[in-house]
Design a protein around this motif. Structure first.
Motif, PDB file in Angstrom:
ATOM      1  N   LEU A 168       2.110  10.113  28.667  1.00 41.03           N
ATOM      2  CA  LEU A 168       3.371   9.635  29.277  1.00 41.03           C
ATOM      3  C   LEU A 168       4.283  10.815  29.593  1.00 41.03           C
ATOM      4  O   LEU A 168       4.858  10.915  30.675  1.00 41.03           O
ATOM      5  N   THR A 169       4.413  11.716  28.606  1.00 46.29           N
ATOM      6  CA  THR A 169       5.285  12.876  28.781  1.00 46.29           C
ATOM      7  C   THR A 169       4.793  13.751  29.921  1.00 46.29           C
ATOM      8  O   THR A 169       5.570  14.183  30.774  1.00 46.29           O
ATOM      9  N   PHE A 170       3.486  13.992  29.942  1.00 47.89           N
ATOM     10  CA  PHE A 170       2.906  14.894  30.934  1.00 47.89           C
ATOM     11  C   PHE A 170       3.160  14.390  32.354  1.00 47.89           C
ATOM     12  O   PHE A 170       3.732  15.098  33.188  1.00 47.89           O
ATOM     13  N   PHE A 171       2.766  13.137  32.612  1.00 53.15           N
ATOM     14  CA  PHE A 171       2.919  12.619  33.980  1.00 53.15           C
ATOM     15  C   PHE A 171       4.393  12.485  34.368  1.00 53.15           C
ATOM     16  O   PHE A 171       4.774  12.766  35.501  1.00 53.15           O
ATOM     17  N   SER A 172       5.207  12.076  33.394  1.00 55.04           N
ATOM     18  CA  SER A 172       6.634  11.945  33.685  1.00 55.04           C
ATOM     19  C   SER A 172       7.259  13.306  33.971  1.00 55.04           C
ATOM     20  O   SER A 172       8.122  13.438  34.842  1.00 55.04           O
ATOM     21  N   ALA A 173       6.816  14.312  33.231  1.00 53.90           N
ATOM     22  CA  ALA A 173       7.378  15.654  33.422  1.00 53.90           C
ATOM     23  C   ALA A 173       7.027  16.191  34.810  1.00 53.90           C
ATOM     24  O   ALA A 173       7.894  16.721  35.511  1.00 53.90           O
ATOM     25  N   ILE A 174       5.766  16.038  35.207  1.00 51.49           N
ATOM     26  CA  ILE A 174       5.356  16.515  36.535  1.00 51.49           C
ATOM     27  C   ILE A 174       6.162  15.799  37.620  1.00 51.49           C
ATOM     28  O   ILE A 174       6.743  16.423  38.514  1.00 51.49           O
ATOM     29  N   GLY A 175       6.238  14.466  37.499  1.00 47.41           N
ATOM     30  CA  GLY A 175       6.974  13.678  38.491  1.00 47.41           C
ATOM     31  C   GLY A 175       8.451  14.052  38.529  1.00 47.41           C
ATOM     32  O   GLY A 175       9.030  14.211  39.604  1.00 47.41           O
ATOM     33  N   SER A 176       9.059  14.237  37.348  1.00 46.28           N
ATOM     34  CA  SER A 176      10.490  14.567  37.283  1.00 46.28           C
ATOM     35  C   SER A 176      10.765  15.932  37.888  1.00 46.28           C
ATOM     36  O   SER A 176      11.797  16.153  38.520  1.00 46.28           O
ATOM     37  N   PHE A 223      10.696   6.817  33.789  1.00 50.13           N
ATOM     38  CA  PHE A 223      11.045   8.128  33.202  1.00 50.13           C
ATOM     39  C   PHE A 223      11.293   9.164  34.291  1.00 50.13           C
ATOM     40  O   PHE A 223      12.192   9.995  34.177  1.00 50.13           O
ATOM     41  N   VAL A 224      10.488   9.119  35.359  1.00 46.73           N
ATOM     42  CA  VAL A 224      10.679  10.061  36.463  1.00 46.73           C
ATOM     43  C   VAL A 224      12.031   9.818  37.123  1.00 46.73           C
ATOM     44  O   VAL A 224      12.809  10.752  37.354  1.00 46.73           O
ATOM     45  N   ALA A 225      12.336   8.536  37.389  1.00 40.83           N
ATOM     46  CA  ALA A 225      13.601   8.195  38.046  1.00 40.83           C
ATOM     47  C   ALA A 225      14.780   8.727  37.233  1.00 40.83           C
ATOM     48  O   ALA A 225      15.737   9.272  37.786  1.00 40.83           O
ATOM     49  N   TYR A 226      14.680   8.599  35.901  1.00 37.37           N
ATOM     50  CA  TYR A 226      15.789   8.968  35.017  1.00 37.37           C
ATOM     51  C   TYR A 226      15.829  10.483  34.770  1.00 37.37           C
ATOM     52  O   TYR A 226      16.852  11.132  34.964  1.00 37.37           O
ATOM     53  N   THR A 227      14.709  11.043  34.339  1.00 36.46           N
ATOM     54  CA  THR A 227      14.691  12.442  33.925  1.00 36.46           C
ATOM     55  C   THR A 227      14.934  13.393  35.100  1.00 36.46           C
ATOM     56  O   THR A 227      15.489  14.473  34.924  1.00 36.46           O
TER      57      THR A 227
END
Lengths: 252, 228
Positions: B26-34, B104-108
């Protein structure tokens, strides 16, 4: 379009240029022409608008009214056309403005590769020749922060020359330098002037104005007060403001 | 003491390691997207086009002020349950995962954008002017001169954003029990005699995840800093 331009077309033509910073009228109805090959030195007290004028010629400062033409072409609005025009106008800044994260060589090669789409080998060769010419070829692989001010400014001149500009603008190129480094930069500029480069130089270096300039424009309060030969300006200033200015700088 | 971990009930999470692995994913994909969306937002916020600037500013100011739980739960209920968007996922677990990443992407990305914007401010304006004077376009100036230096100066603060994101992924538990916090909730419900142990286990688990992140990125930040 550029084919139409002949040697009779002035390199820079400004007509009735006005510019305000808020209420402050920094350029007042400025009109002048710079023929190709001429070296113009702009003198004047600080706050007289000379830097603003210099920066407005490639639209780093947009003007409020009037027109500016470079080699017969009016300055386009922001966008690709403006970028293309800027590529032909070399600019050297007071604070060098080298790209801090790139080596000196990469600084010089960057625009020929990214803007002129030169292949890297050609760009590298030209860049090394230019660095050789300004005397810092041995610093090519260092980063800007590792060089002295004078070396950085010479690199900045090489970076501008790498685009093979039609005209070079200098915005107080020696004002941020330690005194012992001023001469090495002026030498490079004098060399350029001798080779016939069209130059527009805002400076406080009277020696350079006397030696290398074809023409002196003296600005005060946003106006061109005197526009004459260096000899005439230094020996026979007509306006009270020019006399006052020369009195302040030449007495010490 | 740790016998309860072997209960088949927790096997659907893949045990404690499996649950933490989902947290990492979750962290990995969200971090890349963010990072991508945050960079685009930052580019909008410094662009010369007023509409772009307005959109960037409005997005950041609205989205970062909405509680993350609201974003995640709303994304799940609206996107997945009502609009029936599967986002390419085939089962409810996969759909929940993807919806969570989207939230997470939208927020971070708001925090990435603002961090990056402060980094852009550390790049002397003269360098951008020099680049423009050489004939580079706005996007070239941004991509070649400004952003590489901006990123280097904000790696340490971005590490804080990444650590916050890692811990924020626990909000996923509010829509589906698929990651560490989901497993923790399940254990708390069933191991009422060992709640302290359960809490401690997950707390330590997160520290093991995030502590090296901060240390590693701190080291990278030093290594790539731009000398001025």
């Amino acid at each position: 379009m550029t084919e139409q331009t002949s040697s009779a077309t002035p390199m820079i033509k400004a007509t009735a240029v006005n510019k305000y910073f808020g209420d402050l009228h920094v350029l007042k109805d400025i009109t002048f022409e710079v023929p190709r090959g001429q070296v113009v030195v702009v003198l004047g007290p600080s706050g007289s608008g000379k830097s603003t004028l210099c920066r407005s010629i490639n639209r780093l400062e947009p003007i409020d009214s009037g027109t500016i033409e470079v080699d017969g072409q009016p300055l386009p609005a922001e966008g690709r056309a403006l970028a293309q025009l800027r590529a032909d106008v070399g600019m050297v800044f007071q604070s060098f403005n080298l790209f801090a994260h790139k080596t000196i060589l990469d600084n010089v090669m960057l625009a020929p590769v990214k803007v002129r789409k030169q292949d890297k080998a050609t760009a590298r060769k030209t860049a090394m020749e230019l660095l050789e010419r300004v005397g810092i070829a041995n610093q090519a692989h260092k980063y800007p922060a590792q060089l002295s001010g004078g070396q950085q400014q010479r690199a900045a001149i090489a970076r501008a020359l790498a685009m093979k500009p039609k005209v070079m603008m200098f915005d107080e190129p020696t004002s941020a330098l330690d005194p012992e480094m001023v001469q090495e930069v002026l030498d490079v500029m004098t060399g350029l002037a001798r080779e016939g480069m069209t130059m527009f130089v805002v400076t406080h270096e009277m020696g350079f104005a006397r030696k290398a300039a074809d023409r002196v424009m003296f600005m005060a309060d946003g106006e061109i007060v005197e526009d004459t030969t260096p000899d005439d300006f230094f020996t026979n200033p007509r306006s009270a403001r020019a006399k006052d200015f020369l009195g302040k700088i030449l007495t010490h | 003491m740790f016998d309860f971990l072997d209960k088949p009930l927790y096997a659907e999470y893949g045990g404690i390691l499996g649950a933490f692995w989902v947290t990492i994913e979750l962290t990995f994909f969200s971090a890349i997207g963010s990072l991508i969306w945050g960079t685009i937002l930052a580019a909008m916020r410094v662009s010369p086009v007023p509409v772009m600037r307005a959109f960037g500013a409005a997005y950041v100011n609205v989205v970062r002020n909405i509680p993350l739980t609201v974003i995640i739960v709303a994304s799940s209920m609206v996107l997945a349950d009502q609009l029936l968007w599967t986002l390419g996922g085939s089962d409810s677990r996969e759909i929940s995962f993807r919806v969570a990443v989207l939230g997470f992407v939208a927020y971070t990305s708001c925090f990435v954008c603002e961090t990056l914007r402060s980094g852009i401010n550390t790049v002397p304006i003269g360098q951008a002017e020099a680049a423009r004077a050489l004939g580079l376009t706005f996007f070239q100036v941004l991509r070649i001169v400004v952003l590489p230096q901006a990123f280097r100066s904000v790696i340490a603060p971005l590490a804080s954003v990444l650590i916050a994101l890692t811990k924020n992924t626990t909000v996923t538990a509010s829509i589906a029990g698929i990651e560490a916090a989901g497993l923790m909730a399940a254990m708390i419900e069933r191991e009422s005699d060992k709640v302290m142990l359960v809490f401690a286990m997950f707390a330590v688990g997160f520290v093991i995840l995030t502590l090296p992140m901060g240390m590693f990125l701190g080291w990278v930040a030093k290594k790539v800093s731009v000398k001025r």
